[in-house]
Design an enzyme around this catalytic site. Structure first.
Site, PDB file in Angstrom:
ATOM      1  N   SER A  84       0.825  -1.200   0.000  1.00  0.00           N
ATOM      2  CA  SER A  84       0.000   0.000   0.000  1.00  0.00           C
ATOM      3  C   SER A  84       0.867   1.261   0.000  1.00  0.00           C
ATOM      4  O   SER A  84       1.682   1.449  -0.901  1.00  0.00           O
ATOM      5  CB  SER A  84      -0.969  -0.047   1.188  1.00  0.00           C
ATOM      6  OG  SER A  84      -2.041   0.837   1.004  1.00  0.00           O
ATOM      7  N   ASP A 125      -5.728  -3.882  -2.488  1.00  0.00           N
ATOM      8  CA  ASP A 125      -4.672  -3.414  -1.583  1.00  0.00           C
ATOM      9  C   ASP A 125      -3.928  -4.567  -0.911  1.00  0.00           C
ATOM     10  O   ASP A 125      -4.537  -5.504  -0.401  1.00  0.00           O
ATOM     11  CB  ASP A 125      -5.314  -2.525  -0.521  1.00  0.00           C
ATOM     12  CG  ASP A 125      -4.309  -1.704   0.253  1.00  0.00           C
ATOM     13  OD1 ASP A 125      -3.622  -2.284   1.110  1.00  0.00           O
ATOM     14  OD2 ASP A 125      -4.207  -0.494  -0.007  1.00  0.00           O
TER      15      ASP A 125
END
Length: 289
Positions: A41, A155
């Site tokens: 991320s 993610d």
């Protein structure tokens, strides 16, 4: 001055990931040789930009952001797989630092994402740098999923918020992992923003709340839903990342853990870059001296 080679693991945690900038700066100043980066991320974003040799350009840009600028970067796209598009943010960063092929970077780089089809961790270490970053920051319901080589990716923090595993075969002297979900520090509990920031925050929050209120009406949400969409999603992500991070750190035990307290800033406080960079520098010094 150290001349030790380092595998650097940069964890997820929203705006707290701006501390990664200060950590990298401190390591370089002290002579550590970063040869490998794995990021999830925001860790993939900062780590990828560093691997491309453009960290200082990014640091200067993000330190100049005000809250209203952060809002302008958001590209609302209701009904397209997420509340926000990544394209405005990614396009801005590509203009700033330029896209690269991962294989051509001066540092070994791996971005971690999550495969929707089989719930597995995916390591992205080939091809377009920003395609890998785009996949790694695809927060569910916030950003639309990324399509990468026929796979639907979200993610990386959903499965691995501190991706130590991609570095396990590195031939470096040490592995340093940055945990952005460390326990709260009382030092940060009572701090308030500067007066001008406070005024700007009020305007920013009002605009976000107006958007959320309108979205809630469109979705016919019930009156007892007290949390806004953004706060709800970030709170859920924070809880999940906290639990996963503790498990991963216990399982892999890196040589050094740099802890950034979870209450040092909230998930979306990207306007606090200068402050978070300094926290990163301080936390690196605390862990390594």
């Amino acid at each position: 001055m150290s001349d030790r080679t380092v595998s650097l693991v940069l964890g997820s945690g929203g705006a707290r990931g701006l501390a990664h900038i200060g950590i990298i700066q401190w390591l370089e100043e002290k002579g550590y040789d970063i040869q490998s980066i794995a990021g999830s991320s925001i860790g993939a974003l900062v780590g990828g930009i560093y691997a491309a040799g453009e960290l200082e350009a990014y640091a200067s840009w993000v330190k100049a952001l005000r809250q209203v600028d952060v809002l302008r970067l958001l590209d609302f796209s209701f009904g397209k797989g997420g509340l926000l598009k990544r394209e405005r943010i990614i396009d801005t960063l590509k203009e700033l630092v330029g896209d690269r092929e991962i294989e051509e970077l001066g540092v070994s780089f791996t971005a971690v994402a999550t495969s929707v089809e089989d719930d597995k961790e995916v390591w992205l270490n080939q091809g377009s740098l920003f395609s890998a970053i785009r996949a790694s920051i695809a927060i569910p319901t916030m950003f639309s999923p990324a399509i990468y080589k026929g796979r639907t990716l979200l993610d990386g923090s959903l499965i691995n918020p501190i991706p130590i595993a991609p570095t396990l075969r590195d031939k470096t002297d040490m592995t340093i992992a940055v945990n952005l979900s460390a326990k709260s520090d009382p030092f940060y509990a009572g701090r308030e923003p500067l007066p001008e920031m406070e005024q700007e925050a009020s305007s920013h929050q009002q605009r976000v709340h107006q958007f959320v209120d309108g979205l809630q009406q469109r979705l016919a949400r019930t009156a007892d839903e007290e949390m806004g969409v953004f706060n709800l999603i970030s709170s859920a992500m924070e809880t999940m990342q906290d639990r996963l991070s503790r498990f991963i750190l216990a399982a892999h035990a890196p040589d050094v853990i740099i802890d950034v307290p979870r209450n040092s800033c909230s998930f979306y406080d990207f306007y606090r870059a200068e402050e978070m960079i300094e926290i990163g520098r301080e936390r690196a010094a605390r862990a390594l001296t």
